[in-house]
Design a protein around this motif. Structure first.
Motif, PDB file in Angstrom:
ATOM      1  N   PHE A  61       0.829  -1.203   0.000  1.00 45.83           N
ATOM      2  CA  PHE A  61       0.000   0.000   0.000  1.00 45.83           C
ATOM      3  C   PHE A  61       0.867   1.259   0.000  1.00 45.83           C
ATOM      4  CE2 PHE A  61      -3.476  -2.727   1.847  1.00 45.83           C
ATOM      5  CZ  PHE A  61      -4.321  -2.616   0.761  1.00 45.83           C
ATOM      6  N   GLY A  62       1.985   1.218   0.710  1.00 42.62           N
ATOM      7  CA  GLY A  62       2.899   2.357   0.729  1.00 42.62           C
ATOM      8  C   GLY A  62       3.465   2.652  -0.655  1.00 42.62           C
ATOM      9  N   ILE A  63       3.838   1.622  -1.369  1.00 41.07           N
ATOM     10  CA  ILE A  63       4.368   1.802  -2.720  1.00 41.07           C
ATOM     11  C   ILE A  63       3.295   2.368  -3.641  1.00 41.07           C
ATOM     12  CG2 ILE A  63       5.207   0.538  -4.746  1.00 41.07           C
ATOM     13  CD1 ILE A  63       6.706  -1.265  -2.649  1.00 41.07           C
ATOM     14  N   LEU A  64       2.061   1.930  -3.475  1.00 40.21           N
ATOM     15  CA  LEU A  64       0.967   2.403  -4.322  1.00 40.21           C
ATOM     16  C   LEU A  64       0.332   3.689  -3.798  1.00 40.21           C
ATOM     17  CD1 LEU A  64      -0.739  -0.981  -5.226  1.00 40.21           C
ATOM     18  CD2 LEU A  64       0.655   0.482  -6.708  1.00 40.21           C
ATOM     19  N   SER A  65       0.915   4.291  -2.773  1.00 38.61           N
ATOM     20  CA  SER A  65       0.307   5.487  -2.189  1.00 38.61           C
ATOM     21  C   SER A  65       0.644   6.767  -2.958  1.00 38.61           C
ATOM     22  CB  SER A  65       0.731   5.643  -0.726  1.00 38.61           C
ATOM     23  OG  SER A  65       2.119   5.949  -0.643  1.00 38.61           O
ATOM     24  N   ASP A  66       1.398   6.663  -4.023  1.00 37.20           N
ATOM     25  CA  ASP A  66       1.771   7.826  -4.820  1.00 37.20           C
ATOM     26  C   ASP A  66       0.876   7.927  -6.052  1.00 37.20           C
ATOM     27  OD1 ASP A  66       3.442   9.010  -7.196  1.00 37.20           O
ATOM     28  OD2 ASP A  66       4.374   9.746  -5.352  1.00 37.20           O
ATOM     29  N   PRO A  67       0.268   9.100  -6.310  1.00 40.65           N
ATOM     30  CA  PRO A  67      -0.626   9.238  -7.463  1.00 40.65           C
ATOM     31  C   PRO A  67       0.037   8.898  -8.808  1.00 40.65           C
ATOM     32  CG  PRO A  67      -0.864  11.115  -6.008  1.00 40.65           C
ATOM     33  CD  PRO A  67       0.298  10.322  -5.497  1.00 40.65           C
ATOM     34  N   THR A  68       1.305   9.245  -8.963  1.00 42.40           N
ATOM     35  CA  THR A  68       1.982   8.922 -10.227  1.00 42.40           C
ATOM     36  C   THR A  68       2.099   7.420 -10.409  1.00 42.40           C
ATOM     37  OG1 THR A  68       3.190  11.005 -10.231  1.00 42.40           O
ATOM     38  CG2 THR A  68       4.093   9.234 -11.583  1.00 42.40           C
ATOM     39  N   ARG A  69       2.379   6.702  -9.351  1.00 41.93           N
ATOM     40  CA  ARG A  69       2.483   5.239  -9.458  1.00 41.93           C
ATOM     41  C   ARG A  69       1.126   4.620  -9.774  1.00 41.93           C
ATOM     42  NH1 ARG A  69       5.711   5.333  -4.368  1.00 41.93           N
ATOM     43  NH2 ARG A  69       7.580   6.363  -5.106  1.00 41.93           N
ATOM     44  N   ILE A  70       0.076   5.180  -9.210  1.00 43.00           N
ATOM     45  CA  ILE A  70      -1.268   4.690  -9.538  1.00 43.00           C
ATOM     46  C   ILE A  70      -1.553   4.943 -11.017  1.00 43.00           C
ATOM     47  CG2 ILE A  70      -3.746   5.108  -9.170  1.00 43.00           C
ATOM     48  CD1 ILE A  70      -3.035   5.556  -6.189  1.00 43.00           C
ATOM     49  N   ARG A  71      -1.184   6.113 -11.502  1.00 38.31           N
ATOM     50  CA  ARG A  71      -1.386   6.410 -12.927  1.00 38.31           C
ATOM     51  C   ARG A  71      -0.565   5.465 -13.811  1.00 38.31           C
ATOM     52  NH1 ARG A  71      -1.682  11.865 -10.689  1.00 38.31           N
ATOM     53  NH2 ARG A  71      -3.772  12.637 -11.118  1.00 38.31           N
ATOM     54  N   ILE A  72       0.643   5.136 -13.380  1.00 36.86           N
ATOM     55  CA  ILE A  72       1.486   4.202 -14.140  1.00 36.86           C
ATOM     56  C   ILE A  72       0.807   2.836 -14.215  1.00 36.86           C
ATOM     57  CG2 ILE A  72       3.651   2.890 -14.073  1.00 36.86           C
ATOM     58  CD1 ILE A  72       4.983   5.494 -12.990  1.00 36.86           C
ATOM     59  N   VAL A  73       0.303   2.357 -13.098  1.00 41.85           N
ATOM     60  CA  VAL A  73      -0.400   1.063 -13.089  1.00 41.85           C
ATOM     61  C   VAL A  73      -1.603   1.111 -14.022  1.00 41.85           C
ATOM     62  CG1 VAL A  73      -1.742  -0.544 -11.670  1.00 41.85           C
ATOM     63  CG2 VAL A  73       0.430   0.359 -10.811  1.00 41.85           C
ATOM     64  N   LEU A  74      -2.366   2.197 -13.972  1.00 41.06           N
ATOM     65  CA  LEU A  74      -3.529   2.326 -14.855  1.00 41.06           C
ATOM     66  C   LEU A  74      -3.115   2.369 -16.331  1.00 41.06           C
ATOM     67  CD1 LEU A  74      -5.642   4.859 -12.774  1.00 41.06           C
ATOM     68  CD2 LEU A  74      -6.146   2.424 -13.156  1.00 41.06           C
ATOM     69  N   ALA A  75      -2.029   3.064 -16.627  1.00 45.38           N
ATOM     70  CA  ALA A  75      -1.550   3.135 -18.011  1.00 45.38           C
ATOM     71  C   ALA A  75      -1.105   1.759 -18.501  1.00 45.38           C
ATOM     72  CB  ALA A  75      -0.403   4.141 -18.128  1.00 45.38           C
ATOM     73  N   LEU A  76      -0.383   1.032 -17.650  1.00 46.65           N
ATOM     74  CA  LEU A  76       0.071  -0.306 -18.045  1.00 46.65           C
ATOM     75  C   LEU A  76      -1.093  -1.288 -18.132  1.00 46.65           C
ATOM     76  CD1 LEU A  76       3.404  -0.533 -16.050  1.00 46.65           C
ATOM     77  CD2 LEU A  76       3.126  -0.352 -18.539  1.00 46.65           C
ATOM     78  N   ARG A  77      -2.081  -1.090 -17.309  1.00 47.80           N
ATOM     79  CA  ARG A  77      -3.272  -1.938 -17.369  1.00 47.80           C
ATOM     80  C   ARG A  77      -3.971  -1.762 -18.716  1.00 47.80           C
ATOM     81  NH1 ARG A  77      -8.388  -1.683 -13.220  1.00 47.80           N
ATOM     82  NH2 ARG A  77      -9.786  -2.847 -14.554  1.00 47.80           N
ATOM     83  N   ALA A  78      -4.032  -0.530 -19.193  1.00 49.05           N
ATOM     84  CA  ALA A  78      -4.728  -0.226 -20.441  1.00 49.05           C
ATOM     85  C   ALA A  78      -3.938  -0.669 -21.666  1.00 49.05           C
ATOM     86  CB  ALA A  78      -5.021   1.262 -20.523  1.00 49.05           C
ATOM     87  N   ALA A  79      -2.618  -0.603 -21.590  1.00 50.16           N
ATOM     88  CA  ALA A  79      -1.809  -0.842 -22.791  1.00 50.16           C
ATOM     89  C   ALA A  79      -0.973  -2.113 -22.740  1.00 50.16           C
ATOM     90  CB  ALA A  79      -0.896   0.352 -23.027  1.00 50.16           C
ATOM     91  N   SER A  80      -0.952  -2.810 -21.666  1.00 53.38           N
ATOM     92  CA  SER A  80      -0.187  -4.047 -21.495  1.00 53.38           C
ATOM     93  C   SER A  80       1.314  -3.814 -21.366  1.00 53.38           C
ATOM     94  CB  SER A  80      -0.438  -5.046 -22.616  1.00 53.38           C
ATOM     95  OG  SER A  80      -1.771  -5.437 -22.622  1.00 53.38           O
ATOM     96  N   GLU A  81       1.911  -3.110 -22.322  1.00 54.78           N
ATOM     97  CA  GLU A  81       3.358  -2.958 -22.333  1.00 54.78           C
ATOM     98  C   GLU A  81       3.711  -1.606 -22.952  1.00 54.78           C
ATOM     99  OE1 GLU A  81       6.330  -6.516 -23.051  1.00 54.78           O
ATOM    100  OE2 GLU A  81       5.721  -5.661 -24.959  1.00 54.78           O
ATOM    101  N   LEU A  82       4.547  -0.822 -22.245  1.00 57.59           N
ATOM    102  CA  LEU A  82       4.890   0.517 -22.717  1.00 57.59           C
ATOM    103  C   LEU A  82       6.340   0.857 -22.408  1.00 57.59           C
ATOM    104  CD1 LEU A  82       1.783   2.501 -21.378  1.00 57.59           C
ATOM    105  CD2 LEU A  82       2.267   1.990 -23.786  1.00 57.59           C
ATOM    106  N   SER A  83       6.900   1.763 -23.201  1.00 58.49           N
ATOM    107  CA  SER A  83       8.230   2.305 -22.927  1.00 58.49           C
ATOM    108  C   SER A  83       8.098   3.406 -21.877  1.00 58.49           C
ATOM    109  CB  SER A  83       8.832   2.883 -24.207  1.00 58.49           C
ATOM    110  OG  SER A  83       8.094   4.032 -24.605  1.00 58.49           O
ATOM    111  N   VAL A  84       9.230   3.822 -21.322  1.00 57.63           N
ATOM    112  CA  VAL A  84       9.226   4.909 -20.343  1.00 57.63           C
ATOM    113  C   VAL A  84       8.615   6.173 -20.948  1.00 57.63           C
ATOM    114  CG1 VAL A  84      10.686   6.446 -18.968  1.00 57.63           C
ATOM    115  CG2 VAL A  84      11.192   4.011 -19.051  1.00 57.63           C
ATOM    116  N   ASN A  85       8.999   6.504 -22.176  1.00 57.09           N
ATOM    117  CA  ASN A  85       8.464   7.714 -22.807  1.00 57.09           C
ATOM    118  C   ASN A  85       6.956   7.635 -23.005  1.00 57.09           C
ATOM    119  OD1 ASN A  85      10.924   9.029 -22.916  1.00 57.09           O
ATOM    120  ND2 ASN A  85      11.419   8.248 -24.949  1.00 57.09           N
ATOM    121  N   ALA A  86       6.457   6.472 -23.408  1.00 54.98           N
ATOM    122  CA  ALA A  86       5.012   6.310 -23.594  1.00 54.98           C
ATOM    123  C   ALA A  86       4.283   6.419 -22.255  1.00 54.98           C
ATOM    124  CB  ALA A  86       4.706   4.977 -24.272  1.00 54.98           C
TER     125      ALA A  86
END
Length: 121
Positions: free
Chosen positions: A24-49
């Motif tokens: 929960f501590g690791i996921l407590s950052d809004p940017t990390r939550i957004r990263i998880v959501l982005a990867l959930r939507a796209a499966s696999e992405l580069s850092v720039n994407a």
């Protein structure tokens, strides 16, 4: 039935409780939550994407990805000179989804949150 809870760590005295708090501590950052959501939507992405998807700089996203990778929530795959990131399993995505649903309850103001209305919303 209680034996099942003890085996998978769902008992209040489980040795996994402290580790769950770290998750929960690791996921407590809004940017990390957004990263998880982005990867959930796209499966696999580069850092720039990912940086484009979450509206942050690639260097900042890289630091967040390093934390998620150390926690084994994301994995990488090399494609030529590019590194592609993906969720390691469905659990981080499920945690974020449930947290978003809980957040919807906190701002629903007595109304039924959108996630209770089904796919049509």
């Amino acid at each position: 039935m209680n034996a099942d809870k003890t085996i998978c760590g769902l008992d209040p005295s489980s040795e996994f409780v402290h580790l769950a708090a770290e998750v929960f501590g690791i996921l407590s950052d809004p940017t990390r939550i957004r990263i998880v959501l982005a990867l959930r939507a796209a499966s696999e992405l580069s850092v720039n994407a990912i940086a484009d998807a979450v509206g942050k700089s690639p260097s900042g996203v890289s630091q967040h990805l390093a934390r998620l990778r150390m926690a084994r929530m994301v994995t990488t795959r090399q494609e030529g000179t590019r590194v592609l990131y993906r969720l390691a399993d469905e659990h981080a995505s499920a945690l974020v989804s449930e947290a978003i649903k809980q957040a919807e309850h906190s701002v629903a103001g007595g109304q039924t949150p959108r996630h209770h209305h089904g796919p049509q919303g």
